[in-house]
Design a protein around this motif. Structure first.
Motif, PDB file in Angstrom:
ATOM      1  N   GLY A  29       0.792  -1.220   0.000  1.00 42.60           N
ATOM      2  CA  GLY A  29       0.000   0.000   0.000  1.00 42.60           C
ATOM      3  C   GLY A  29       0.825   1.272   0.000  1.00 42.60           C
ATOM      4  O   GLY A  29       2.051   1.273  -0.085  1.00 42.60           O
ATOM      5  N   LYS A  30       0.100   2.380   0.100  1.00 44.75           N
ATOM      6  CA  LYS A  30       0.706   3.706   0.015  1.00 44.75           C
ATOM      7  C   LYS A  30       1.665   3.976   1.173  1.00 44.75           C
ATOM      8  O   LYS A  30       2.676   4.657   1.012  1.00 44.75           O
ATOM      9  N   GLY A  31       1.372   3.442   2.335  1.00 40.33           N
ATOM     10  CA  GLY A  31       2.246   3.640   3.494  1.00 40.33           C
ATOM     11  C   GLY A  31       3.642   3.092   3.262  1.00 40.33           C
ATOM     12  O   GLY A  31       4.634   3.690   3.700  1.00 40.33           O
ATOM     13  N   ALA A  32       3.735   1.958   2.567  1.00 38.96           N
ATOM     14  CA  ALA A  32       5.050   1.375   2.274  1.00 38.96           C
ATOM     15  C   ALA A  32       5.826   2.272   1.325  1.00 38.96           C
ATOM     16  O   ALA A  32       7.042   2.450   1.472  1.00 38.96           O
ATOM     17  N   TRP A  33       5.149   2.867   0.358  1.00 36.96           N
ATOM     18  CA  TRP A  33       5.818   3.786  -0.573  1.00 36.96           C
ATOM     19  C   TRP A  33       6.343   5.006   0.181  1.00 36.96           C
ATOM     20  O   TRP A  33       7.472   5.458  -0.053  1.00 36.96           O
ATOM     21  N   ILE A  34       5.523   5.525   1.080  1.00 38.74           N
ATOM     22  CA  ILE A  34       5.939   6.709   1.838  1.00 38.74           C
ATOM     23  C   ILE A  34       7.105   6.360   2.761  1.00 38.74           C
ATOM     24  O   ILE A  34       8.065   7.126   2.880  1.00 38.74           O
ATOM     25  N   ALA A  35       7.052   5.190   3.402  1.00 41.27           N
ATOM     26  CA  ALA A  35       8.152   4.773   4.275  1.00 41.27           C
ATOM     27  C   ALA A  35       9.441   4.599   3.471  1.00 41.27           C
ATOM     28  O   ALA A  35      10.523   5.015   3.913  1.00 41.27           O
ATOM     29  N   ALA A  36       9.347   4.010   2.281  1.00 42.46           N
ATOM     30  CA  ALA A  36      10.534   3.837   1.441  1.00 42.46           C
ATOM     31  C   ALA A  36      11.100   5.191   1.033  1.00 42.46           C
ATOM     32  O   ALA A  36      12.319   5.389   1.022  1.00 42.46           O
ATOM     33  N   MET A  37      10.221   6.138   0.736  1.00 45.57           N
ATOM     34  CA  MET A  37      10.679   7.469   0.355  1.00 45.57           C
ATOM     35  C   MET A  37      11.392   8.153   1.526  1.00 45.57           C
ATOM     36  O   MET A  37      12.471   8.734   1.362  1.00 45.57           O
ATOM     37  N   VAL A  38      10.805   8.076   2.718  1.00 42.13           N
ATOM     38  CA  VAL A  38      11.409   8.699   3.899  1.00 42.13           C
ATOM     39  C   VAL A  38      12.763   8.061   4.194  1.00 42.13           C
ATOM     40  O   VAL A  38      13.751   8.765   4.460  1.00 42.13           O
ATOM     41  N   LEU A  39      12.833   6.733   4.121  1.00 36.94           N
ATOM     42  CA  LEU A  39      14.119   6.061   4.336  1.00 36.94           C
ATOM     43  C   LEU A  39      15.133   6.454   3.265  1.00 36.94           C
ATOM     44  O   LEU A  39      16.324   6.607   3.554  1.00 36.94           O
ATOM     45  N   GLY A  40      14.660   6.641   2.054  1.00 31.38           N
ATOM     46  CA  GLY A  40      15.547   7.094   0.990  1.00 31.38           C
ATOM     47  C   GLY A  40      16.123   8.461   1.300  1.00 31.38           C
ATOM     48  O   GLY A  40      17.313   8.716   1.087  1.00 31.38           O
ATOM     49  N   PHE A  41      15.282   9.365   1.811  1.00 26.00           N
ATOM     50  CA  PHE A  41      15.771  10.695   2.187  1.00 26.00           C
ATOM     51  C   PHE A  41      16.764  10.608   3.355  1.00 26.00           C
ATOM     52  O   PHE A  41      17.735  11.348   3.396  1.00 26.00           O
ATOM     53  N   ILE A  42      16.507   9.711   4.281  1.00 25.16           N
ATOM     54  CA  ILE A  42      17.386   9.594   5.448  1.00 25.16           C
ATOM     55  C   ILE A  42      18.762   9.059   5.050  1.00 25.16           C
ATOM     56  O   ILE A  42      19.786   9.605   5.455  1.00 25.16           O
ATOM     57  N   PHE A  43      18.794   7.985   4.259  1.00 25.85           N
ATOM     58  CA  PHE A  43      20.072   7.359   3.938  1.00 25.85           C
ATOM     59  C   PHE A  43      20.828   8.047   2.811  1.00 25.85           C
ATOM     60  O   PHE A  43      22.041   8.194   2.881  1.00 25.85           O
ATOM     61  N   PHE A  44      20.129   8.456   1.751  1.00 21.08           N
ATOM     62  CA  PHE A  44      20.789   9.106   0.622  1.00 21.08           C
ATOM     63  C   PHE A  44      19.718   9.913  -0.086  1.00 21.08           C
ATOM     64  O   PHE A  44      18.869   9.352  -0.791  1.00 21.08           O
ATOM     65  N   TRP A  45      19.724  11.233   0.083  1.00 21.11           N
ATOM     66  CA  TRP A  45      18.610  12.071  -0.330  1.00 21.11           C
ATOM     67  C   TRP A  45      18.232  11.947  -1.799  1.00 21.11           C
ATOM     68  O   TRP A  45      17.046  12.060  -2.124  1.00 21.11           O
ATOM     69  N   PRO A  46      19.147  11.682  -2.749  1.00 22.67           N
ATOM     70  CA  PRO A  46      18.687  11.530  -4.141  1.00 22.67           C
ATOM     71  C   PRO A  46      17.749  10.342  -4.344  1.00 22.67           C
ATOM     72  O   PRO A  46      16.859  10.385  -5.196  1.00 22.67           O
ATOM     73  N   ILE A  47      17.920   9.293  -3.532  1.00 21.12           N
ATOM     74  CA  ILE A  47      17.020   8.144  -3.647  1.00 21.12           C
ATOM     75  C   ILE A  47      15.612   8.542  -3.199  1.00 21.12           C
ATOM     76  O   ILE A  47      14.617   8.223  -3.846  1.00 21.12           O
ATOM     77  N   GLY A  48      15.520   9.270  -2.091  1.00 15.74           N
ATOM     78  CA  GLY A  48      14.219   9.744  -1.626  1.00 15.74           C
ATOM     79  C   GLY A  48      13.573  10.665  -2.634  1.00 15.74           C
ATOM     80  O   GLY A  48      12.373  10.585  -2.893  1.00 15.74           O
ATOM     81  N   LEU A  49      14.381  11.531  -3.236  1.00 13.62           N
ATOM     82  CA  LEU A  49      13.856  12.452  -4.245  1.00 13.62           C
ATOM     83  C   LEU A  49      13.383  11.692  -5.478  1.00 13.62           C
ATOM     84  O   LEU A  49      12.322  12.006  -6.047  1.00 13.62           O
ATOM     85  N   ALA A  50      14.140  10.688  -5.878  1.00 13.92           N
ATOM     86  CA  ALA A  50      13.742   9.871  -7.029  1.00 13.92           C
ATOM     87  C   ALA A  50      12.440   9.128  -6.741  1.00 13.92           C
ATOM     88  O   ALA A  50      11.556   9.054  -7.602  1.00 13.92           O
ATOM     89  N   LEU A  51      12.303   8.578  -5.529  1.00 13.40           N
ATOM     90  CA  LEU A  51      11.057   7.889  -5.169  1.00 13.40           C
ATOM     91  C   LEU A  51       9.879   8.853  -5.142  1.00 13.40           C
ATOM     92  O   LEU A  51       8.782   8.523  -5.608  1.00 13.40           O
ATOM     93  N   LEU A  52      10.085  10.057  -4.613  1.00 11.47           N
ATOM     94  CA  LEU A  52       9.010  11.052  -4.595  1.00 11.47           C
ATOM     95  C   LEU A  52       8.591  11.410  -6.015  1.00 11.47           C
ATOM     96  O   LEU A  52       7.391  11.463  -6.325  1.00 11.47           O
ATOM     97  N   ALA A  53       9.567  11.644  -6.885  1.00  8.13           N
ATOM     98  CA  ALA A  53       9.248  11.980  -8.281  1.00  8.13           C
ATOM     99  C   ALA A  53       8.502  10.832  -8.947  1.00  8.13           C
ATOM    100  O   ALA A  53       7.515  11.058  -9.664  1.00  8.13           O
TER     101      ALA A  53
END
Length: 141
Positions: A29-53
């Motif tokens: 679900g959507k919560g998993a996508w949001i959690a993956a995005m937040v973790l992406g921002f925490i560990f390496f911000w371009p990954i979080g930005l790519a997931l958000l895009a």
């Protein structure tokens, strides 16, 4: 092996991995996508930005559910199972039919309401435009 074949093979492997990851996140679900995005921002911000895009581009942020089978569809499947009691099953079928009809009527009402609002806004725009046009013609004279 040619470099082109090696590149295609690597691309196919990464596409398979990405599609499996996408399916895994969609199933949760959507919560998993949001959690993956937040973790992406925490560990390496371009990954979080790519997931958000990607979430915005694929409309995952704004859809009701990420999975292909919505929770309502899962619920409807459970509603179609028989309980073993024919009287209860008949009551349940009648109630579900009535609720579906009410939902259709409500959706039709909302559509009429949206159409009326759109018409009122358009009429207001046309009135304002006519007033501006008459005011500019009055100034020119």
């Amino acid at each position: 092996m040619t470099p082109a074949a090696t590149f295609q093979d690597a691309t196919a492997r990464s596409a398979g991995w990405l599609s499996r990851a996408e399916s895994w996140l969609d199933a949760r679900g959507k919560g998993a996508w949001i959690a993956a995005m937040v973790l992406g921002f925490i560990f390496f911000w371009p990954i979080g930005l790519a997931l958000l895009a990607y979430m915005i581009w694929s409309k995952r942020m704004f859809s009701k559910s990420c999975s292909t089978r919505s929770p309502m569809a899962r619920h409807a499947y459970g509603a179609m199972k028989t309980s073993g009691n024919s009287a209860f099953d008949a009551y349940k079928a009648d109630t579900l039919k009535r609720l579906e009809e009410e939902q259709e009527q409500f959706e039709a009402f909302l559509e009429r309401l949206r159409d009326a609002k759109d018409k009122a806004e358009f009429d207001q725009f046309m009135d304002d435009r006519a007033k501006r046009t008459s005011a500019t013609e009055g100034d020119d004279a």
